[in-house]
Every structure is written in structure tokens, then in C-alpha cells.
Design a protein around this motif. Structure first.
Motif, PDB file in Angstrom:
ATOM      1  N   THR A 131       0.832  -1.214   0.000  1.00  0.00           N
ATOM      2  CA  THR A 131       0.000   0.000   0.000  1.00  0.00           C
ATOM      3  C   THR A 131       0.861   1.258   0.000  1.00  0.00           C
ATOM      4  O   THR A 131       0.382   2.327  -0.389  1.00  0.00           O
ATOM      5  N   TRP A 132       2.130   1.150   0.406  1.00  0.00           N
ATOM      6  CA  TRP A 132       3.005   2.327   0.370  1.00  0.00           C
ATOM      7  C   TRP A 132       3.211   2.829  -1.062  1.00  0.00           C
ATOM      8  O   TRP A 132       3.494   4.020  -1.257  1.00  0.00           O
ATOM      9  N   LEU A 133       3.057   1.949  -2.042  1.00  0.00           N
ATOM     10  CA  LEU A 133       3.218   2.375  -3.438  1.00  0.00           C
ATOM     11  C   LEU A 133       2.194   3.438  -3.840  1.00  0.00           C
ATOM     12  O   LEU A 133       2.435   4.225  -4.749  1.00  0.00           O
ATOM     13  N   ASP A 134       1.051   3.459  -3.148  1.00  0.00           N
ATOM     14  CA  ASP A 134       0.014   4.444  -3.467  1.00  0.00           C
ATOM     15  C   ASP A 134       0.468   5.868  -3.162  1.00  0.00           C
ATOM     16  O   ASP A 134      -0.131   6.826  -3.658  1.00  0.00           O
ATOM     17  N   ARG A 135       1.512   6.010  -2.348  1.00  0.00           N
ATOM     18  CA  ARG A 135       2.004   7.340  -1.968  1.00  0.00           C
ATOM     19  C   ARG A 135       3.046   7.888  -2.940  1.00  0.00           C
ATOM     20  O   ARG A 135       3.495   9.025  -2.785  1.00  0.00           O
ATOM     21  N   ARG A 138       3.441   8.720  -9.945  1.00  0.00           N
ATOM     22  CA  ARG A 138       3.645   7.851 -11.112  1.00  0.00           C
ATOM     23  C   ARG A 138       4.018   8.700 -12.332  1.00  0.00           C
ATOM     24  O   ARG A 138       4.134   9.907 -12.272  1.00  0.00           O
ATOM     25  N   SER A 164       5.149  -5.386  -9.173  1.00  0.00           N
ATOM     26  CA  SER A 164       4.320  -4.220  -8.851  1.00  0.00           C
ATOM     27  C   SER A 164       5.034  -2.923  -9.203  1.00  0.00           C
ATOM     28  O   SER A 164       4.410  -1.974  -9.706  1.00  0.00           O
ATOM     29  N   ALA A 168       3.916  -0.180 -12.109  1.00  0.00           N
ATOM     30  CA  ALA A 168       3.513   1.147 -11.647  1.00  0.00           C
ATOM     31  C   ALA A 168       4.202   2.291 -12.388  1.00  0.00           C
ATOM     32  O   ALA A 168       3.723   3.425 -12.329  1.00  0.00           O
TER      33      ALA A 168
END
Length: 263
Positions: A131-135, A138, A164, A168
Motif C-alpha cells: 500500500t506504500w506504493l500508493d504514496r 507515477r 508491482s 507502476a
């Protein structure tokens, strides 16, 4: 990895005390002194046998500088950062957004020991909780660095992480180090790992094959570690002799593989 922060940081701190250091990281020495004020006053307290880990850090630094020179608008994901001062050593331009990620307890230590800087964000999270990737912004090139992290992940977690990150971002570089299967299988008996109550959870005899995990991922190359020319040029004579002997043992020369991929 909380349990493995100290020995790697200690190696980088001791390197900084050499007349001609490999990494020359003043922050490592300062942080190690605060973490363990007597770290160099015990038996073998000033031993430079940990210099191979310093060589590993320099290889990652050199690759990172090269990538950022070509992609000054990049996003950097420094995963399992520990107390490493890479962002200060590399000192990227303001066009780069840098993210250091580790467990919350490690991030708290970083906030105590290392200074803040602009375009630099700390994330307290497990690497495997994606979920840290959402921060992360992109649409820009990405540089993912994982020094001393991958062997502690399961193969399934590593695969999910790599795929992932590739999914991304439009383009990027992924660099990490790993160990062969024999080192993974025997890690439960490794005296150093047992001292810190940890062990490896994956290993690869041919890390280049990990490129098969994603159609956009491509293996680039490998950097030397235990037989690195810079190690043999700058380490004290007794350390050079020890590594020459160790490298004669089957599998030891490449017991850690520092590898780079692109997509």
C-alpha cells in the motif's frame, strides 16, 4: 531490517576512519556513535572485515548516480533503507523525489540521527505491505534500490514487489543484492545471522533469471563484491589477505550478487 542495521552501519562507520575510505560516509560514523557509543571499544571493535558490505554500498551508489545523471526527473525508492545515508552521499538535484522506506521504528531512528532535506520523504512501513506504493508519484522514471534486503524476503514477496514496481512506472532501474541457494539454505546455521536472530528466506543461483518474472524486465549486469578491485586496493593488508583466502573457497567469491535490471 531492525536486527541487521547495526553491523552494516558499523562497517560503514569504520570505513570512514580509514586514511583513504571506500565510501567516506561521515553520517554513518555519527549515527553509529549515537546508536552504540562503545561500538569500537570491544574485542575486534575496529576490525575492517565488514568492508565487503561497504563495497556493496558503493556499487549501489555508483549505479544510482549514473541512473540519476540520465534521468534527473526520477523518483527513487530506497527500500529497507536502515540508517544508510545514501540520499546525502548522492545528494540528488531538487528535480528528484527520494523516498526512504523501512519499519516505523527505523524511520524514527532516522529522524533522530539524520537531518531532513527537501524532496525527501520517509515512509514507515513493511516493504511487503505494498500500500506504500500508493504514496509514490507515477508517470516518471523510477530507481528502486534494495541493499541488504532481498535475502530476507520470501520469493513470493520479492516477485510481487518487483512486478508491482514495474507495473507502476513507465521506465526505470531496479538494483539489489541477493545470495545463492546454498547461502539461503544454510543461513539458519550462519553464526552472524544467528547472533541477530534472523535468517535468509530466498536465494538464487542465477539472479538474471528473475527478469522472466515480467515481460518488461531486463537483466543488465552484476557488480563485484568480495573480489572487488576497490576492496583489494583500499582495504588494510590483513583484510585483503583474508578475502583472497575466502575467495578460494567454492561459492564464496559470489556469495553475494549485486545485480541491476531495467525496464
Amino acid at each position: 531490517m531492525q536486527k541487521t542495521v547495526s553491523p552494516v552501519l558499523r562497517a560503514k562507520a569504520l570505513d570512514n576512519r580509514l586514511p583513504d575510505p571506500i565510501l567516506g560516509d561521515k553520517y554513518a560514523e555519527q549515527a553509529m556513535r549515537r546508536l552504540d557509543p562503545d561500538y569500537d571499544n570491544r574485542r575486534f571493535g575496529t576490525s575492517q572485515m565488514g568492508l565487503a558490505a561497504v563495497v556493496r554500498a558503493k556499487a549501489h551508489d555508483d549505479w544510482a548516480r549514473s541512473f540519476l545523471a540520465d534521468h534527473p526527473d526520477a523518483v527513487v525508492l530506497h527500500l529497507g533503507c536502515g540508517l544508510d545515508a545514501r540520499v546525502y552521499r548522492i545528494d540528488p538535484p531538487a528535480t528528484v523525489d527520494w523516498y526512504d522506506l523501512d519499519y516505523p521504528s527505523i524511520i524514527e531512528l532516522r529522524q533522530q540521527f539524520l537531518p531532513p532535506r527537501e524532496h525527501y520523504t520517509l515512509i514507515g512501513s513493511s516493504v511487503t505491505d505494498l500500500t506504500w506504493l500508493d504514496r509514490i508519484p507515477r508517470g516518471r522514471p523510477v530507481l528502486m534500490i534494495a541493499e541488504g534486503l532481498v535475502p530476507y524476503l520470501t520469493e513470493a514477496d520479492l516477485r510481487q514487489l518487483l512486478t508491482s514496481v514495474v507495473d507502476a512506472f513507465p521506465t526505470g532501474q531496479i538494483q539489489f543484492d541477493t545470495v545463492p541457494v546454498w547461502a539461503w539454505r544454510t543461513s539458519k546455521w550462519d553464526p552472524t545471522l544467528r547472533k541477530y536472530d534472523t535468517q535468509f528466506h530466498c536465494g538464487f543461483n542465477d539472479p538474471a533469471a528473475l527478469a522472466d518474472w515480467h515481460p518488461r524486465l531486463e537483466y543488465v549486469d552484476e557488480a563485484p563484491m568480495n573480489d572487488s578491485p576497490v576492496l583489494m586496493a583500499k582495504a588494510p593488508a590483513n583484510v585483503r589477505r583474508m578475502f583472497r583466502l575466502l575467495n578460494l573457497l567454492p561459492g564464496m567469491k559470489r556469495s553475494t550478487r549485486i545485480v541491476r535490471f531495467r525496464f
